[in-house]
Each structure stands twice: as structure tokens, then as C-alpha cells.
Enzyme design. Structure first.
Site, short mmCIF file in Angstrom:
data_model
loop_
_atom_site.label_atom_id
_atom_site.label_comp_id
_atom_site.label_asym_id
_atom_site.label_seq_id
_atom_site.Cartn_x
_atom_site.Cartn_y
_atom_site.Cartn_z
CB VAL A 139 -21.17 -51.98 22.35
CG1 VAL A 139 -22.43 -52.65 21.86
CG2 VAL A 139 -19.96 -52.89 22.15
CG ASP A 158 -22.35 -44.49 30.16
OD1 ASP A 158 -21.76 -44.40 31.25
OD2 ASP A 158 -21.96 -45.24 29.25
N GLY A 171 -21.53 -52.13 31.06
CA GLY A 171 -20.80 -53.14 31.83
C GLY A 171 -19.38 -53.32 31.40
CD GLN A 187 -14.47 -61.14 25.22
OE1 GLN A 187 -15.33 -60.75 24.45
NE2 GLN A 187 -13.63 -62.11 24.93
NE ARG A 246 -18.19 -62.97 23.06
CZ ARG A 246 -17.47 -63.60 22.14
NH1 ARG A 246 -16.97 -64.81 22.38
NH2 ARG A 246 -17.25 -63.05 20.96
CB THR A 283 -24.23 -56.47 28.93
OG1 THR A 283 -24.50 -55.08 28.77
CG2 THR A 283 -23.20 -56.66 30.01
CB VAL A 340 -25.09 -61.82 25.29
CG1 VAL A 340 -24.97 -62.93 24.29
CG2 VAL A 340 -26.37 -61.04 25.08
CG ASP A 341 -25.86 -67.01 25.32
OD1 ASP A 341 -26.76 -66.95 24.48
OD2 ASP A 341 -24.65 -66.99 25.04
CG ASP A 386 -21.41 -65.15 17.51
OD1 ASP A 386 -20.47 -65.45 18.25
OD2 ASP A 386 -22.33 -64.38 17.85
NE ARG A 419 -17.33 -61.17 14.75
CZ ARG A 419 -17.36 -60.92 16.06
NH1 ARG A 419 -17.70 -61.88 16.92
NH2 ARG A 419 -17.05 -59.75 16.53
NE ARG A 444 -26.18 -65.03 6.17
CZ ARG A 444 -27.41 -64.52 6.12
NH1 ARG A 444 -28.15 -64.46 7.21
NH2 ARG A 444 -27.91 -64.10 4.97
CG HIS A 476 -22.10 -63.88 21.78
ND1 HIS A 476 -21.56 -63.74 20.54
CD2 HIS A 476 -21.62 -62.85 22.52
CE1 HIS A 476 -20.78 -62.66 20.52
NE2 HIS A 476 -20.81 -62.10 21.71
P1 NAD Z 1 -17.25 -49.81 27.10
O1 NAD Z 1 -16.39 -49.94 28.29
O2 NAD Z 1 -16.75 -49.05 25.92
O3 NAD Z 1 -18.66 -49.20 27.51
C1 NAD Z 1 -19.39 -49.63 28.61
C2 NAD Z 1 -20.16 -48.44 29.13
O4 NAD Z 1 -21.01 -48.89 30.20
C3 NAD Z 1 -19.26 -47.33 29.71
O5 NAD Z 1 -19.50 -46.10 29.02
C4 NAD Z 1 -19.67 -47.26 31.18
O6 NAD Z 1 -19.63 -45.95 31.71
C5 NAD Z 1 -21.09 -47.81 31.11
N1 NAD Z 1 -21.57 -48.31 32.41
C6 NAD Z 1 -20.93 -49.11 33.28
N2 NAD Z 1 -21.73 -49.34 34.35
C7 NAD Z 1 -22.88 -48.70 34.12
C8 NAD Z 1 -24.10 -48.57 34.85
N3 NAD Z 1 -24.26 -49.14 36.03
N4 NAD Z 1 -25.10 -47.83 34.31
C9 NAD Z 1 -24.93 -47.22 33.11
N5 NAD Z 1 -23.80 -47.30 32.37
C10 NAD Z 1 -22.80 -48.04 32.88
O7 NAD Z 1 -17.62 -51.32 26.65
P2 NAD Z 1 -18.19 -51.77 25.22
O8 NAD Z 1 -17.05 -52.11 24.32
O9 NAD Z 1 -19.22 -50.79 24.78
O10 NAD Z 1 -18.88 -53.17 25.61
C11 NAD Z 1 -20.06 -53.18 26.37
C12 NAD Z 1 -20.53 -54.59 26.61
O11 NAD Z 1 -20.98 -55.15 25.37
C13 NAD Z 1 -19.45 -55.55 27.13
O12 NAD Z 1 -20.00 -56.41 28.11
C14 NAD Z 1 -19.05 -56.32 25.89
O13 NAD Z 1 -18.47 -57.57 26.19
C15 NAD Z 1 -20.39 -56.44 25.22
N6 NAD Z 1 -20.37 -56.81 23.79
C16 NAD Z 1 -21.30 -57.71 23.39
C17 NAD Z 1 -21.34 -58.12 22.06
C18 NAD Z 1 -22.36 -59.14 21.63
O14 NAD Z 1 -22.33 -59.63 20.50
N7 NAD Z 1 -23.30 -59.50 22.50
C19 NAD Z 1 -20.43 -57.57 21.13
C20 NAD Z 1 -19.52 -56.62 21.58
C21 NAD Z 1 -19.49 -56.25 22.92
#
Ligand code: NAD
Length: 317
Positions: free
Chosen positions: A17, A38, A83, A86, A92, A123, A126-127, A152, A155, A157, A179
Site C-alpha cells: 500500500v 519502513d 502494520g 489481512q 480487518r 492501516t 482504519v476507523d 469503498d 468501488r 460508484r 471501512h
Molecule cells: P505490507 O505487509 O505489504 O506492508 C506493511 C509494511 O509495514 C511492511 O513493509 C513492514 O515492514 C512495515 N512495518 C511494519 N511495522 C512497522 C513499523 N513499526 N514501522 C515502520 N514500518 C513498519 O501490507 P500492505 O498490503 O501495504 O497493507 C498495509 C496496511 O494497510 C494493512 O493494515 C492493510 O490492511 C491496510 N489497508 C488499508 C486499506 C484502506 O482502505 N484503509 C486498503 C488496503 C490496505
């Protein structure tokens, strides 16, 4: 946040993300500098190299990155994507404990280096994470908010637009609430080209029956599960959605977006973060707009709020 100079945007987490948000933001030229942080040092450096190698083809800017939070110093907006994500079969909400823990460790350090930043939480859940972040930072609610149901709603729309054979930009419709699984489609206020969706009857441009509506809502709610099952992460649409939010913030657009923010007495709801359409600009988010709702939609919002609040309480916030 200053609008006199192009923005400096920080992204915590250079995973699927975070890196895709950086890519989309870079293509759109949202910031003069994008700063990735990161804990995975090799990964963050590789993403920075790969992104900078494409700088010739996009508006001028620079991408920097580090495993030291110092890289976020002076950012105008910090986007939190770090973080756990899923895995197939997880909701979530299953991520709440792990990701609230990461926020508790990280956000005080972020506040030290970027005390004036707006915080945009992505992350999951999110809420919940947005409410935790407000508590941890003590910042005003206008400055700490979540990407909420922007994705959402996009998606939603898209599916309505495809069914009715119109451009997605001409469908105005929101998903409100969590969310996540308890989110609420606001059908009653949905329009296409100013025509209420309930009255949409244009020859050759599909009407929506109750069955169609139910299918669309099912697909919106199931979208992340389907994408994660197929490729392990959702990244492109969230990358674009967050970039859209960043543009609203950085360019002070006063755009209406369904971001997750703390409620203070909206239709009797308070002390919970969830998504409703709000005006978004360089000072952050405003209170939700007084969007009309049916009794059922309002009841759904209440249930969604109860569900989010219970998880936040369970975390001890
Ligand atoms: P990912 O595993 O690909 O990436 C997460 C990154 O966080 C990793 O690179 C990891 O090294 C890093 N990380 C972990 N702990 C850390 C810390 N303490 N400090 C700095 N970096 C740290 O995961 P992703 O697919 O990128 O998803 C990330 C988050 O976004 C998830 O919680 C996911 O559910 C959420 N997400 C939210 C939405 C939304 O609409 N809100 C949509 C998609 C994903």
C-alpha cells in the site's frame, strides 16, 4: 500545513500500500518530496531507487526513504500504512491489537519529527486505528483522520456506473460507517447526473432492481477479500484513493470525501470514528455534512458505530 510551498509528504510503511501510494502521488506530482519510512531497510531503499528511476517521466520531485523515522522530519502530511494486513479469511478487525500496538510505539516519534503534520491513517482496521491515533497524539480531531470509505465508495460508484452504463464520475453515492463488514451504502442520497437513483429509468441504461442493489453491496463488501485471495494485497485502488485525498489536503480543495473522523453528536453519535462525507482541505477534515438518510440507513450507521466502539474499548482506548 503551509500551502505557500509544494508539500512534503511522509509515508510510513513501504509495503504494497505505502509504495503504491508513493507511486501514484509521484505520477500526480502531489508533493515536492515524498519520504518513505519502513523498518525493513533493504525494502525501503529498493522502493526509493525504483521510484526515483522513473522521475524523468513525471512532474519534478524527489523520493527519499529510510529505516530511521528522522526521514519524516518537517512533513506536512504523514500517511500511516505500516502494520499487519489481512490474510485470506481474516477480517480487518482481526488486525486491531497488532496495529494499535505499532501506532503506540511509532506515533510519539512521528510527532517529535513532524509536529505540524496532518495524520492520514490507512492501516486497518482504519476507523479503530484513527481513534487510537487521536488518543495517542492528543491532536485535534480535524488533523487526525482515516482514509475511511473513500475506497469503498469508489468501488460502489464503479459498480453502479457499470450497471447503468454511465461514467463513474457522474455517479454520486457514498458508503458510510465502518471501512469493513458493517459499512452502509447510502442509496437514498445516490444520484446519477442529478437524478435520484430511485428514479433512474433511462432507456438502454439499466435500472437497478433490489436484487441488483443487493448484488452491488455484496460485491463492495467482498471486494477486498476477493482481491486479497487472488494477489495477497489490495494496492492500486487504495493508492489512487489516498492520492486523491492528499490532493484535497495539499491543494486545499475543500473536496467532499467520506473520510473517517471523530464524531461529536452527529445524529446522536459521538466518541467514535467512522466515515461520512465531509469537506476536506488544508486544515484537515470538517464535521460531517448533514446528508439525508432513511431510518434504516441511520440504524445501520448506529450498528456500525457500536461495532467500532466495542473494538476501541477492547483495546483500552
Ligand atoms: P505490507 O505487509 O505489504 O506492508 C506493511 C509494511 O509495514 C511492511 O513493509 C513492514 O515492514 C512495515 N512495518 C511494519 N511495522 C512497522 C513499523 N513499526 N514501522 C515502520 N514500518 C513498519 O501490507 P500492505 O498490503 O501495504 O497493507 C498495509 C496496511 O494497510 C494493512 O493494515 C492493510 O490492511 C491496510 N489497508 C488499508 C486499506 C484502506 O482502505 N484503509 C486498503 C488496503 C490496505
Amino acid at each position: 500545513m503551509s500551502v505557500e510551498r509544494p508539500a512534503k509528504i511522509g509515508i510510513i510503511g513501504a509495503g504494497a500500500v505505502g509504495a503504491t501510494i508513493a507511486y501514484a502521488a509521484m505520477i500526480r506530482g502531489v508533493a515536492r518530496q515524498i519520504c518513505l519510512f519502513d523498518i525493513a531497510k533493504t525494502k525501503v531503499h529498493a522502493e526509493v531507487l525504483d521510484l526515483n528511476h522513473g522521475m524523468l517521466f513525471v512532474p519534478p520531485g524527489v523520493v527519499v526513504g529510510s529505516d530511521d523515522v528522522e526521514v519524516l522530519r518537517g512533513c506536512d502530511v504523514v500517511v500511516m500504512t505500516a502494520g499487519a494486513k489481512q490474510k485470506a479469511g481474516e477480517t480487518r478487525m482481526d488486525l486491531a491489537v497488532a496495529n494499535a500496538g505499532i501506532c503506540a510505539k511509532l506515533l510519539p516519534k512521528v510527532m517529535e519529527v513532524a509536529p505540524d503534520a496532518l495524520l492520514l491513517m490507512v492501516t486497518n482496521p482504519v476507523d479503530v486505528i484513527t481513534q487510537v491515533a487521536i488518543r495517542l497524539t492528543g491532536l485535534p480531531w480535524q488533523r487526525v483522520f482515516g482514509s475511511g470509505t473513500v475506497l469503498d465508495s469508489s468501488r460502489f460508484r464503479f459498480l453502479v456506473a457499470r450497471h447503468c452504463g454511465v461514467a463513474v464520475q457522474n455517479v454520486h453515492a457514498y458508503i458510510a460507517g465502518e471501512h469493513g463488514d458493517s459499512e452502509i451504502p447510502l442509496w437514498s442520497s445516490a444520484t446519477i447526473g442529478s437524478i435520484p437513483l430511485s428514479q433512474w429509468a433511462v432507456a438502454g441504461h439499466g435500472r437497478l432492481t433490489q436484487v441488483d442493489k443487493d448484488q452491488i453491496v455484496h460485491q463492495v463488501k467482498d471486494a477486498a477479500y476477493q482481491v486479497i485471495q487472488g494477489k495477497g494485497a489490495t494496492n492500486y485502488a487504495i493508492g489512487l484513493a489516498v492520492t486523491n485525498i492528499l490532493e484535497a489536503l495539499v491543494h486545499d480543495e475543500e473536496r467532499v470525501l467520506p473520510l473517517s473522523g471523530l464524531l461529536h453528536g452527529f445524529r446522536g453519535l459521538g466518541d467514535v470514528c467512522l466515515s461520512l462525507p465531509r469537506i476536506v482541505g488544508r486544515r484537515g477534515i470538517e464535521a460531517p455534512l448533514p446528508i439525508p438518510m432513511t431510518v434504516d440507513e441511520e440504524a445501520g450507521l448506529q450498528e456500525s458505530a457500536d461495532r467500532i466502539r466495542a473494538v476501541v474499548r477492547g483495546l483500552g482506548y
